[in-house]
Design an enzyme around this catalytic site. Structure first.
Site, PDB file in Angstrom:
ATOM      1  N   ARG A 218       0.846  -1.202   0.000  1.00 42.76           N
ATOM      2  CA  ARG A 218       0.000   0.000   0.000  1.00 42.76           C
ATOM      3  C   ARG A 218       0.874   1.243   0.000  1.00 42.76           C
ATOM      4  NH1 ARG A 218      -4.604   0.004   4.479  1.00 42.76           N
ATOM      5  NH2 ARG A 218      -2.816   0.212   5.853  1.00 42.76           N
TER       6      ARG A 218
ATOM      7  N   THR B 150      -1.656   7.426  -0.240  1.00 45.78           N
ATOM      8  CA  THR B 150      -2.959   7.250  -0.910  1.00 45.78           C
ATOM      9  C   THR B 150      -3.685   5.996  -0.420  1.00 45.78           C
ATOM     10  OG1 THR B 150      -2.023   5.876  -2.665  1.00 45.78           O
ATOM     11  CG2 THR B 150      -2.000   8.275  -3.010  1.00 45.78           C
TER      12      THR B 150
ATOM     13  N   ASP C   5       0.389  -4.134  12.142  1.00 43.41           N
ATOM     14  CA  ASP C   5       0.863  -4.453  10.791  1.00 43.41           C
ATOM     15  C   ASP C   5       1.181  -5.948  10.713  1.00 43.41           C
ATOM     16  OD1 ASP C   5       2.685  -4.901   8.538  1.00 43.41           O
ATOM     17  OD2 ASP C   5       2.583  -2.735   8.297  1.00 43.41           O
TER      18      ASP C   5
ATOM     19  N   ASP D 106       4.710  -6.995   9.233  1.00 38.86           N
ATOM     20  CA  ASP D 106       5.823  -6.703  10.138  1.00 38.86           C
ATOM     21  C   ASP D 106       5.829  -7.635  11.345  1.00 38.86           C
ATOM     22  OD1 ASP D 106       6.872  -4.726   8.564  1.00 38.86           O
ATOM     23  OD2 ASP D 106       5.949  -3.069   9.662  1.00 38.86           O
TER      24      ASP D 106
HETATM   25  C1  PRP Z   1      -1.209  -5.104   4.236  1.00 38.29           C
HETATM   26  C2  PRP Z   1      -2.029  -6.383   4.323  1.00 38.29           C
HETATM   27  C3  PRP Z   1      -2.887  -6.301   3.093  1.00 38.29           C
HETATM   28  C4  PRP Z   1      -3.154  -4.826   2.981  1.00 38.29           C
HETATM   29  C5  PRP Z   1      -4.544  -4.552   3.472  1.00 38.29           C
HETATM   30  O1  PRP Z   1      -0.176  -5.233   3.351  1.00 38.29           O
HETATM   31  O2  PRP Z   1      -1.263  -7.548   4.380  1.00 38.29           O
HETATM   32  O3  PRP Z   1      -2.269  -6.786   1.926  1.00 38.29           O
HETATM   33  O4  PRP Z   1      -2.190  -4.152   3.809  1.00 38.29           O
HETATM   34  O5  PRP Z   1      -4.867  -3.224   3.335  1.00 38.29           O
HETATM   35  P1  PRP Z   1      -5.971  -2.703   2.308  1.00 38.29           P
HETATM   36  O6  PRP Z   1      -7.170  -3.565   2.484  1.00 38.29           O
HETATM   37  O7  PRP Z   1      -6.209  -1.287   2.758  1.00 38.29           O
HETATM   38  O8  PRP Z   1      -5.413  -2.759   0.923  1.00 38.29           O
HETATM   39  P2  PRP Z   1       0.959  -4.129   3.155  1.00 38.29           P
HETATM   40  O9  PRP Z   1       0.594  -3.223   2.036  1.00 38.29           O
HETATM   41  O10 PRP Z   1       1.254  -3.491   4.472  1.00 38.29           O
HETATM   42  O11 PRP Z   1       2.179  -4.976   2.648  1.00 38.29           O
HETATM   43  P3  PRP Z   1       3.054  -6.086   3.407  1.00 38.29           P
HETATM   44  O12 PRP Z   1       2.156  -7.292   3.618  1.00 38.29           O
HETATM   45  O13 PRP Z   1       4.151  -6.358   2.458  1.00 38.29           O
HETATM   46  O14 PRP Z   1       3.536  -5.523   4.711  1.00 38.29           O
HETATM   47  N1  URA Z   2      -2.478  -3.862   6.907  1.00 33.54           N
HETATM   48  C1  URA Z   2      -2.129  -4.391   8.106  1.00 33.54           C
HETATM   49  O1  URA Z   2      -1.168  -5.146   8.196  1.00 33.54           O
HETATM   50  N2  URA Z   2      -2.829  -4.028   9.175  1.00 33.54           N
HETATM   51  C2  URA Z   2      -3.890  -3.214   9.103  1.00 33.54           C
HETATM   52  O2  URA Z   2      -4.520  -2.938  10.142  1.00 33.54           O
HETATM   53  C3  URA Z   2      -4.239  -2.680   7.855  1.00 33.54           C
HETATM   54  C4  URA Z   2      -3.525  -3.038   6.768  1.00 33.54           C
END
Ligand code: PRP
Ligand code: URA
Length: 209
Positions: free
Chosen positions: A104, A108, A200, A203
């Site tokens: 993400r 935005t 997160d 993480d």
């Molecule tokens: C997180 C999570 C989803 C997304 C959800 O990923 O694992 O993929 O956010 O958010 P949304 O519904 O608002 O799109 P992130 O973009 O943090 O990537 P990562 O898993 O690599 O940390």
């Molecule tokens: N992605 C995450 O990992 N946690 C949240 O709460 C939202 C998006």
């Protein structure tokens, strides 16, 4: 909520969710709880798999039975979806695995695509899309669009934790997609995090806090 959303209230899933929400849970414990909850929820998510009748021979007599008659594809949204695979592969070791890399944009909140690799014949497959978090729904909507462009027609989204806004967005943009989750939280904060949520997921899973 529409009939296409199942909230898995199994006590073992809810106990795992409690561990996952707890900020004191280590990344090792987080991995184990996510894998375990994914396996139990996976049983429910895969309940609609196509079967065909077969005859097997017990030591006593012929018996009518059923076997799975459809390829199963697990598609992990990177990174956090990877944490759901170990549990699900215990259920279906022969499943094919796809990867969709999205992150993400922090301002935005729109998903940015960086990698896609999917198995063939998605049109004939039962596709389980894996992401523990359904927040704004942007990532899942984009992943579903990618899967449909590649021919997938039977898609279930398996998300450990969903925000109401994300569920509504999937229902609006992809009403044919079923959602299986362990809980639906009420809100998102200004950074797009689910509240109360679990933080997160990527993480916490990978220890990159
Ligand atoms: C997180 C999570 C989803 C997304 C959800 O990923 O694992 O993929 O956010 O958010 P949304 O519904 O608002 O799109 P992130 O973009 O943090 O990537 P990562 O898993 O690599 O940390
Ligand atoms: N992605 C995450 O990992 N946690 C949240 O709460 C939202 C998006």
């Amino acid at each position: 909520m529409s009939a296409k959303v199942s909230v898995c209230d199994h006590p073992l899933v809810q106990a795992d969710l409690a561990r996952l929400r707890d900020k004191g849970t280590s990344h090792e414990q987080f991995r184990a709880a996510l894998a375990n909850a994914s396996a139990i929820m996976g049983v429910e998510a895969l309940a609609g798999l196509a079967t065909r009748p077969v005859t097997v021979h017990t030591p006593l007599k012929a018996a009518q039975a059923k076997v799975v008659d459809q390829p199963v594809v697990f598609v992990a949204i990177l990174r956090a979806g990877l944490g759901m695979l170990p549990g699900l592969l215990q259920l279906v070791p022969e499943a094919l695995i796809g990867h969709i890399g999205l992150y993400r944009n922090e301002e935005t909140l729109n998903p940015v695509r960086y990698y896609v690799r999917l198995p063939k014949d998605l049109d004939k497959s039962f596709v389980l899309l894996l992401d523990p978090m359904l927040a704004t729904g942007g990532s899942a909507v984009e992943a579903i669009r990618i899967l449909k462009t590649d021919g997938a027609s039977r898609i279930t989204l398996l998300s450990l934790l969903a925000a109401r806004a994300g569920v509504r967005r999937i229902q609006r943009e992809h009403p044919d997609v079923r959602i299986v989750t362990a809980a639906i939280d009420p809100t998102l904060n200004q950074h797009g995090y689910i509240v109360p949520g679990l933080g997160d997921a990527g993480d916490r899973l990978f220890g990159t806090l």
